[in-house]
Design an enzyme around this catalytic site. Structure first.
Site, PDB file in Angstrom:
ATOM      1  N   THR A 147     -29.086  89.099  42.502  1.00  0.00           N
ATOM      2  CA  THR A 147     -28.362  87.807  42.576  1.00  0.00           C
ATOM      3  C   THR A 147     -29.024  86.851  41.573  1.00  0.00           C
ATOM      4  OG1 THR A 147     -29.676  87.100  44.480  1.00  0.00           O
ATOM      5  CG2 THR A 147     -27.527  88.066  44.931  1.00  0.00           C
ATOM      6  N   LYS A 172     -34.351  93.734  45.879  1.00  0.00           N
ATOM      7  CA  LYS A 172     -33.862  92.512  45.242  1.00  0.00           C
ATOM      8  C   LYS A 172     -34.350  91.311  46.043  1.00  0.00           C
ATOM      9  CE  LYS A 172     -31.265  89.835  46.051  1.00  0.00           C
ATOM     10  NZ  LYS A 172     -30.639  88.655  46.719  1.00  0.00           N
ATOM     11  N   THR A 206     -34.204  86.676  51.689  1.00  0.00           N
ATOM     12  CA  THR A 206     -32.994  87.178  51.041  1.00  0.00           C
ATOM     13  C   THR A 206     -33.429  88.338  50.218  1.00  0.00           C
ATOM     14  OG1 THR A 206     -31.964  85.061  50.809  1.00  0.00           O
ATOM     15  CG2 THR A 206     -30.974  86.812  49.579  1.00  0.00           C
ATOM     16  N   GLU A 219     -38.194  82.826  42.049  1.00  0.00           N
ATOM     17  CA  GLU A 219     -37.398  81.847  41.310  1.00  0.00           C
ATOM     18  C   GLU A 219     -38.294  80.884  40.534  1.00  0.00           C
ATOM     19  OE1 GLU A 219     -33.410  82.078  44.059  1.00  0.00           O
ATOM     20  OE2 GLU A 219     -34.792  80.432  44.370  1.00  0.00           O
ATOM     21  N   ASN A 254     -32.381  76.399  42.124  1.00  0.00           N
ATOM     22  CA  ASN A 254     -31.867  76.153  43.462  1.00  0.00           C
ATOM     23  C   ASN A 254     -30.968  74.931  43.570  1.00  0.00           C
ATOM     24  OD1 ASN A 254     -32.781  78.276  45.331  1.00  0.00           O
ATOM     25  ND2 ASN A 254     -34.723  77.772  44.353  1.00  0.00           N
ATOM     26  N   SER A 258     -23.240  76.263  41.429  1.00  0.00           N
ATOM     27  CA  SER A 258     -22.305  75.783  40.409  1.00  0.00           C
ATOM     28  C   SER A 258     -22.047  76.839  39.351  1.00  0.00           C
ATOM     29  CB  SER A 258     -22.807  74.490  39.785  1.00  0.00           C
ATOM     30  OG  SER A 258     -24.088  74.685  39.243  1.00  0.00           O
TER      31      SER A 258
END
Lengths: 406, 406
Positions: free
Chosen positions: A153, A179, A190, A277, A401, A406
């Site tokens: 993702t 992942k 996640t 991230e 994040n 968007s």
């Protein structure tokens, strides 16, 4: 901006496992977002799942199916988590299992569904179902790397690893993918993980081995302290390598297999942290000298999840006072700060309740500049040790994040 | 980038309190970094302090002095927290009290020291001591605004408020200042608060009233989940307004005073959140229908401290799935997600375990665009409610904390 090379190495096929991928256009047209694992008949399958009370519909259903039947297929989609979707979400997950089961002539209970992506939006299940024939058509034993790519993702790179060991003259293969890049927290996140071996292991045994391996790996990593609604980790043993069925949790064969599982799981978990991230650092927080495991973990997570420590790591600033402050608020009963020590790499930074006499800012700064950093805390009050792994907190974490939908 | 106007209004003097300020050059030359409060003889003084095990030397000393004598002076420095400084730090804090006590002819135990700033560096106590004569020379009753400016660190604006009420024909004044912008977390944070009244209140009573007011205000705010080593909050009652000494915690006078304290403390606490590091939103998280206070707070903090919720707030993205995920991992025993509701402002976003039927993205987005947002969660399983206040997580939060020491 991930930390480390990210080279996947050779991904050995696992006899008895075939993998298919397709593009269902769930979130973005053309992107591979659907992955199907086909497991040979008689495979043992074990699973661990998120503890989040708002667990996603596919998690609820996978747990139910796993308890009811021997799984033959795993169906994974990205782009939509099918979480927080109530009764409709559950119906959608059921529909996807029924569709795949019909296509391949098994029962719906033999399909385990998994979803990851945005929470709270309806799964476009028609699109997913429409992509199933293409997924099945592409089934092949060498699909691991495609699968590693297909389950991404916000990941910036695929995560996979593979090992082979010799047991009684047979080659045993263990290959896995994972992942996850944010919302990573103990007790799963996640995070999806799929590991398969061709060893022959009894289903009950396999669950115990998965619990041990997951606890020491996926349950010891944290990016931002958030726990996902969708975490799932599956371990498959096809038995195709032959040999006696492993059914006791002792002896050299058990130990060799558990060790290789632990290694593979830890590497897959570390790969998630390395690709955290916005991560620019890979950080191990080791806590020793604790009275018990819970105390060690409390301190480790307080440090690993402190936004102030994480921003200092991003800035390569040896602001060790923030590490002390995090230890001090970790909630350890009657903590004596005068007897604990803290090392940054091999530099002693704290002793006697303050900055170590030998510490220099230059020495601390040299460690902080490295992309892989170990913070070692010795509480000097017991015999227990635990390590958790995390990343720094960067501008890009906020960017990723703040802009994810968007 | 603080939220709201920040207008301090009129700061009424409190009879019996004088305030002096000076520049000691502790971190930056020329900046006002030293504040002295002089309290008239016979003032009652109460304090609450950080629970961090690594509490700073001045916290240790203030607690000791408060227990030993009736304080006459408060000595505050910014630029250095004197925390994680071991025995030398304690000696430095003692030296600063002795110096001020000598200058004004009280005992050292009658001085309470406070420090805020970088952790883990030696306090330049000589500089602080050298600035004491200037601080004392500038003592005046109207120094509240100067003091509010003088205790700032990463704060972008001063925080102060003032109230007057009538009791039995007398005017009672309550005026206070606060500071703090990051590292803000329940049970105090890098937060300093000084509130004074000219009401006459017995010391024991005053401590109870401070506990109540602080618990409902400073202990209900969070910026980043980190708890500082230095938090301190002081409430002074000079008695100069005259009238009977309040010595029972009931009746209309007690209630009127407690109410005005609660109001002043809440406004000072909110001012800290409004000026939270990098804050672009002021967010209230209300949890109702909880079985007990602990459960309500668990859920409120899980939502208020989730980096994923906070980055969504920064992006004005009604990504309500992240709110659900945070509720789900809050650790509430046997939480039934199908019966809880979540409102964003007055928009119902969640019911029956998923998105509310009436919810539209446009309605959610309209709320998220506001600079002041309330997230209301009803667990529908009990009678307890709690509210905590927080901010979003922005690029500037990372910037401020990655660059703080440079």
């Amino acid at each position: 901006m991930a930390v480390g090379s990210g080279d996947l190495g050779t991904l050995h096929i696992v006899d008895g496992v075939r993998i298919g991928t397709a593009s269902a256009g769930i979130k973005k047209p053309g992107r591979i977002d659907t992955v199907v694992f086909e497991l040979t008949e008689g495979s043992a399958v074990a699973g661990v799942f998120t503890l989040n009370a708002f667990c996603a519909a596919p998690v609820t259903l996978s747990k139910k199916h796993l308890a009811a039947a021997s799984p033959r297929y795993l169906l994974i989609n990205t782009g939509n988590a099918n979480a927080g979707t109530g009764a409709i979400g559950l119906a959608d997950a059921v529909a996807s299992c029924v569709a795949l089961a019909t296509e391949v002539s098994v029962t719906p209970e033999q399909v385990l569904p998994f979803s990851t992506g945005v929470i709270g939006e309806k799964l476009p299940v028609d699109k997913l179902i429409a992509a199933l024939p293409a997924s099945i058509k592409s089934l092949s034993a060498d699909g691991w790397e495609r699968a590693a790519n297909g389950i991404m993702t916000t990941d910036t790179r695929p995560k996979a690893t593979s090992r082979q060991i010799q047991i009684d003259g047979r080659t045993i293969t263990v290959t896995g993918i994972s992942k996850g890049a944010g919302m990573i927290k103990p007790n799963m996140a996640t995070m999806l993980g799929y590991v398969a071996t061709d060893a022959a292991i009894a289903p009950d045994m396999l669950q115990g081995m998965l619990d041990i391996a997951a606890d020491a790996s996926f349950n010891r990593i944290t990016i931002d302290g958030d726990t996902s609604t969708n975490d799932s980790c599956i371990l498959v043993a096809t038995g195709r390598a032959g040999g006696d069925l492993l059914s006791v949790s002792e002896g050299p064969i058990f130990e060799a297999l558990q060790a290789v599982f632990n290694e593979v799981f830890l590497e897959l978990a570390h790969a998630i942290v390395r690709d955290g991230e916005g991560a620019t650092k890979f950080v191990a927080v080791e806590v020793a000298g604790a009275k018990d495991v819970s105390e060690a973990l409390k301190v480790a997570y307080a440090v690993a999840e402190s936004p102030l420590v994480k921003t200092a790591l991003f800035a390569s600033d040896p602001n060790w006072g923030r590490i002390l402050a995090a230890i001090g608020r970790a909630g350890v009963d009657a903590l004596d700060v005068s007897t604990l020590t803290v090392h940054l790499g091999d530099v002693l930074i704290t002793e006697n309740g303050g900055r170590a006499a030998s510490y220099t800012e230059a020495a601390g700064a040299a460690v902080m500049k490295q992309s892989e950093i170990t913070i070692s805390i010795n509480l000097n009050r017991g015999q227990h040790s635990e390590t958790v792994w995390t990343t720094d907190f960067s501008y890009d974490y906020v960017k990723i994040n703040a802009e994810y939908r968007s």
